[in-house]
Write an enzyme that holds these catalytic residues in place. Sequence first.
Site, PDB file in Angstrom:
ATOM      1  N   GLY A 132      -0.525   5.789   4.802  1.00  8.77           N
ATOM      2  CA  GLY A 132       0.279   5.028   5.747  1.00  8.77           C
ATOM      3  C   GLY A 132       1.540   4.482   5.106  1.00  8.77           C
ATOM      4  O   GLY A 132       2.664   4.717   5.590  1.00  8.77           O
ATOM      5  N   ALA A 145      -6.697  10.259   7.637  1.00  3.37           N
ATOM      6  CA  ALA A 145      -5.379  10.339   7.008  1.00  3.37           C
ATOM      7  C   ALA A 145      -4.270  10.505   8.057  1.00  3.37           C
ATOM      8  O   ALA A 145      -3.226   9.855   7.976  1.00  3.37           O
ATOM      9  CB  ALA A 145      -5.362  11.503   6.023  1.00  3.37           C
ATOM     10  N   ASP A 153      -6.062   2.627   7.997  1.00  7.98           N
ATOM     11  CA  ASP A 153      -7.453   2.157   8.024  1.00  7.98           C
ATOM     12  C   ASP A 153      -7.567   0.657   8.259  1.00  7.98           C
ATOM     13  O   ASP A 153      -8.628   0.161   8.637  1.00  7.98           O
ATOM     14  CB  ASP A 153      -8.136   2.460   6.666  1.00  7.98           C
ATOM     15  CG  ASP A 153      -8.538   3.925   6.546  1.00  7.98           C
ATOM     16  OD1 ASP A 153      -8.235   4.709   7.456  1.00  7.98           O
ATOM     17  OD2 ASP A 153      -9.160   4.265   5.519  1.00  7.98           O
ATOM     18  N   GLY A 206       0.835  -1.199   0.000  1.00  7.43           N
ATOM     19  CA  GLY A 206       0.000   0.000   0.000  1.00  7.43           C
ATOM     20  C   GLY A 206       0.871   1.251   0.000  1.00  7.43           C
ATOM     21  O   GLY A 206       1.774   1.390   0.820  1.00  7.43           O
ATOM     22  N   SER A 207       0.587   2.142  -0.962  1.00 13.87           N
ATOM     23  CA  SER A 207       1.345   3.399  -1.020  1.00 13.87           C
ATOM     24  C   SER A 207       0.408   4.580  -0.772  1.00 13.87           C
ATOM     25  O   SER A 207       0.559   5.643  -1.342  1.00 13.87           O
ATOM     26  CB  SER A 207       2.045   3.537  -2.370  1.00 13.87           C
ATOM     27  OG  SER A 207       1.074   3.606  -3.394  1.00 13.87           O
ATOM     28  N   GLU A 256     -19.633  17.153   2.018  1.00 10.57           N
ATOM     29  CA  GLU A 256     -18.799  17.854   1.025  1.00 10.57           C
ATOM     30  C   GLU A 256     -19.357  17.646  -0.380  1.00 10.57           C
ATOM     31  O   GLU A 256     -19.432  18.567  -1.193  1.00 10.57           O
ATOM     32  CB  GLU A 256     -17.351  17.366   1.135  1.00 10.57           C
ATOM     33  CG  GLU A 256     -16.716  17.814   2.451  1.00 10.57           C
ATOM     34  CD  GLU A 256     -15.286  17.350   2.668  1.00 10.57           C
ATOM     35  OE1 GLU A 256     -14.878  16.351   2.048  1.00 10.57           O
ATOM     36  OE2 GLU A 256     -14.587  17.980   3.478  1.00 10.57           O
ATOM     37  N   VAL A 304      -1.767  -7.501  -4.028  1.00 11.88           N
ATOM     38  CA  VAL A 304      -1.399  -8.571  -3.099  1.00 11.88           C
ATOM     39  C   VAL A 304      -2.630  -9.441  -2.860  1.00 11.88           C
ATOM     40  O   VAL A 304      -3.679  -8.944  -2.442  1.00 11.88           O
ATOM     41  CB  VAL A 304      -0.853  -7.993  -1.771  1.00 11.88           C
ATOM     42  CG1 VAL A 304      -0.685  -9.102  -0.728  1.00 11.88           C
ATOM     43  CG2 VAL A 304       0.485  -7.302  -2.025  1.00 11.88           C
TER      44      VAL A 304
HETATM   45  C1  FAD Z   1     -13.815   9.900  -0.233  1.00 12.96           C
HETATM   46  C2  FAD Z   1     -12.919   9.946   0.977  1.00 12.96           C
HETATM   47  C3  FAD Z   1     -12.740  11.136   1.650  1.00 12.96           C
HETATM   48  C4  FAD Z   1     -11.929  11.195   2.783  1.00 12.96           C
HETATM   49  N1  FAD Z   1     -11.749  12.400   3.416  1.00 12.96           N
HETATM   50  C5  FAD Z   1     -10.908  12.474   4.464  1.00 12.96           C
HETATM   51  C6  FAD Z   1     -10.641  13.729   5.080  1.00 12.96           C
HETATM   52  O1  FAD Z   1     -11.169  14.760   4.677  1.00 12.96           O
HETATM   53  N2  FAD Z   1      -9.754  13.747   6.115  1.00 12.96           N
HETATM   54  C7  FAD Z   1      -9.151  12.610   6.590  1.00 12.96           C
HETATM   55  O2  FAD Z   1      -8.345  12.680   7.513  1.00 12.96           O
HETATM   56  N3  FAD Z   1      -9.407  11.416   6.032  1.00 12.96           N
HETATM   57  C8  FAD Z   1     -10.258  11.316   4.982  1.00 12.96           C
HETATM   58  N4  FAD Z   1     -10.498  10.110   4.399  1.00 12.96           N
HETATM   59  C9  FAD Z   1      -9.914   8.905   5.014  1.00 12.96           C
HETATM   60  C10 FAD Z   1      -8.452   8.747   4.618  1.00 12.96           C
HETATM   61  O3  FAD Z   1      -8.306   8.907   3.227  1.00 12.96           O
HETATM   62  C11 FAD Z   1      -7.979   7.391   5.083  1.00 12.96           C
HETATM   63  O4  FAD Z   1      -8.115   7.312   6.483  1.00 12.96           O
HETATM   64  C12 FAD Z   1      -6.534   7.134   4.662  1.00 12.96           C
HETATM   65  O5  FAD Z   1      -6.424   7.141   3.270  1.00 12.96           O
HETATM   66  C13 FAD Z   1      -6.033   5.814   5.229  1.00 12.96           C
HETATM   67  O6  FAD Z   1      -4.720   5.619   4.793  1.00 12.96           O
HETATM   68  P1  FAD Z   1      -4.209   4.156   4.492  1.00 12.96           P
HETATM   69  O7  FAD Z   1      -2.778   4.279   4.147  1.00 12.96           O
HETATM   70  O8  FAD Z   1      -4.611   3.233   5.582  1.00 12.96           O
HETATM   71  O9  FAD Z   1      -5.056   3.702   3.224  1.00 12.96           O
HETATM   72  P2  FAD Z   1      -5.103   4.363   1.780  1.00 12.96           P
HETATM   73  O10 FAD Z   1      -4.630   5.760   1.787  1.00 12.96           O
HETATM   74  O11 FAD Z   1      -6.474   4.102   1.263  1.00 12.96           O
HETATM   75  O12 FAD Z   1      -4.053   3.497   0.954  1.00 12.96           O
HETATM   76  C14 FAD Z   1      -4.240   2.136   0.735  1.00 12.96           C
HETATM   77  C15 FAD Z   1      -3.389   1.749  -0.473  1.00 12.96           C
HETATM   78  O13 FAD Z   1      -3.343   0.342  -0.547  1.00 12.96           O
HETATM   79  C16 FAD Z   1      -3.521  -0.063  -1.893  1.00 12.96           C
HETATM   80  N5  FAD Z   1      -4.069  -1.413  -1.849  1.00 12.96           N
HETATM   81  C17 FAD Z   1      -5.261  -1.798  -1.330  1.00 12.96           C
HETATM   82  N6  FAD Z   1      -5.382  -3.126  -1.420  1.00 12.96           N
HETATM   83  C18 FAD Z   1      -4.247  -3.583  -1.998  1.00 12.96           C
HETATM   84  C19 FAD Z   1      -3.791  -4.893  -2.335  1.00 12.96           C
HETATM   85  N7  FAD Z   1      -4.501  -5.996  -2.068  1.00 12.96           N
HETATM   86  N8  FAD Z   1      -2.593  -4.997  -2.943  1.00 12.96           N
HETATM   87  C20 FAD Z   1      -1.848  -3.889  -3.224  1.00 12.96           C
HETATM   88  N9  FAD Z   1      -2.239  -2.643  -2.909  1.00 12.96           N
HETATM   89  C21 FAD Z   1      -3.421  -2.507  -2.294  1.00 12.96           C
HETATM   90  C22 FAD Z   1      -4.465   0.976  -2.465  1.00 12.96           C
HETATM   91  O14 FAD Z   1      -4.343   1.047  -3.883  1.00 12.96           O
HETATM   92  C23 FAD Z   1      -3.975   2.253  -1.784  1.00 12.96           C
HETATM   93  O15 FAD Z   1      -2.973   2.904  -2.519  1.00 12.96           O
HETATM   94  C24 FAD Z   1     -11.297  10.014   3.266  1.00 12.96           C
HETATM   95  C25 FAD Z   1     -11.473   8.814   2.584  1.00 12.96           C
HETATM   96  C26 FAD Z   1     -12.272   8.766   1.453  1.00 12.96           C
HETATM   97  C27 FAD Z   1     -12.448   7.468   0.718  1.00 12.96           C
END
Ligand code: FAD
Length: 435
Positions: free
Chosen positions: A31, A332, A316, A27-28, A186, A95
Amino acid sequence: MSPGRATTRPVVVAPPHRPRPRVVIVGSGFGGLNAALGLVGAPVEVTVVDRDNYHGFWPLLYQVATAGLGPDDIAHPVRAIFAGHQNITVRLGLVTSVDVDERHVELDHGELLPYDYLILAVGSSTSDFGIPGVFEHAFPLKSLPEAVRLRNHILTVFERADADRSAIPDGLLTIVLAGGGPTGVEMAGALSELIGTNLALDFRHLDVTSARVVLVEATDHLLGGFSERSQHEALTTLRNKGVEVLLNAPLAKVTEHGVTLADGREITTRTVVWTAGVRANPLADLLPGEKRRNGTVVVLPDLSLPGHPEVFAIGDLAGSVDKRENALPQLAQVAIQGGRHAARAVRSRLAGKATRTFRYHDHGIMATIGRQSAVAELPGGLTLRGSLGWMAWLAVHLVFLVGFRNRLVVLVNWAWNYVTWDRASRVILDDIHRV
Ligand SMILES: Cc1cc2nc3c(=O)[nH]c(=O)nc-3n(C[C@H](O)[C@H](O)[C@H](O)COP(=O)(O)OP(=O)(O)OC[C@H]3O[C@@H](n4cnc5c(N)ncnc54)[C@H](O)[C@@H]3O)c2cc1C
């Protein structure tokens, strides 16, 4: 030197080759990106795997869906981010399995990536809360393709209505947004502006006042997690913009022709946007150990998996908790700080030191309700509303957007939109006949 002649120079024996420990980051997103950046220059070989070749900035996804920004304005190629970092390699791939005993992950094209340390940062996925028809008929909003698909659809229903008004009474121009959290609020604000300005001009023979934006929320308030005053402000602002907000209105069913609420009310529509349900990425189900109700992985205080100190789950995906054992929100900042923490934990393990407990530092929450209107609740009880809140919202989103070009393009787009009211990305990138 001639062969066979003795030399008096000391013979230098090369030490046995010890490959550097391998760290795989899946995941990029917020996090994974920060975990990898925290390992730049560390004595490890890092591989960052993602199913997409870009880092996506999801807080601005609704702007892509409402034609305010283009998809590549909020995405940045992962390879470009790590191009100058020798110990980081990027791999495109989904993955499909994680073997914590054999210590490798498998990609959809069959490649196995062995690891010494694994950081899982695969984010979340859509949950339908068990409501029939959500997956089949509603538009989710969690990825760039989904945002573009929704934009195509919204623009296309206006095209259809312009060509044949008879379907308007059947809800052709009604958009139902399910979920009154930040994304629903929003989206509702932005949609009402898109319809009232650009689409009113584009479709001058169409009475766009017949278009409806309906926001349905199961509880008695919008913006759960915000103060009552901010919730009230969101409600009043949206209603002033012409959005119909239905509170205490849980959805019971979504069909091809509309939605049914739990109290039996029906709304006819071809456009239901599902912003309500989030659960952990399904990869969580493949991991050993306990899961929370929303599917997140239960982790130890240092974010490692119980019984697997070499595996970390962040963002997440992780069911991490604060000092009082309350679950941390899927935001985020939680993912960003979790990524940095996991990188520090790997460095500690490499140095033979103990890892620390992850402590989340709350930077506040914010949501925009439309042009010149936002609520920003910051630590220490400081709350900004209206134009001030909106400016804080703009600044924070620009700062956290990855890539100088993206920041510049978004800034120019916003300035253009502010001066001209023009949401310029009103482009249908799909086969119109499919709607
Ligand atoms: C529409 C929307 C609006 C949001 N607005 C806000 C906001 O205003 N403020 C805020 O703080 N948070 C907001 N969030 C929440 C925030 O974006 C998330 O909490 C944050 O992105 C979590 O980070 P992460 O690294 O866990 O996951 P993500 O940023 O979602 O990254 C996960 C990555 O893993 C990759 N991935 C997934 N499954 C696989 C797999 N099996 N193999 C390889 N790669 C994979 C994906 O392609 C992605 O790049 C919002 C979310 C959404 C969907």
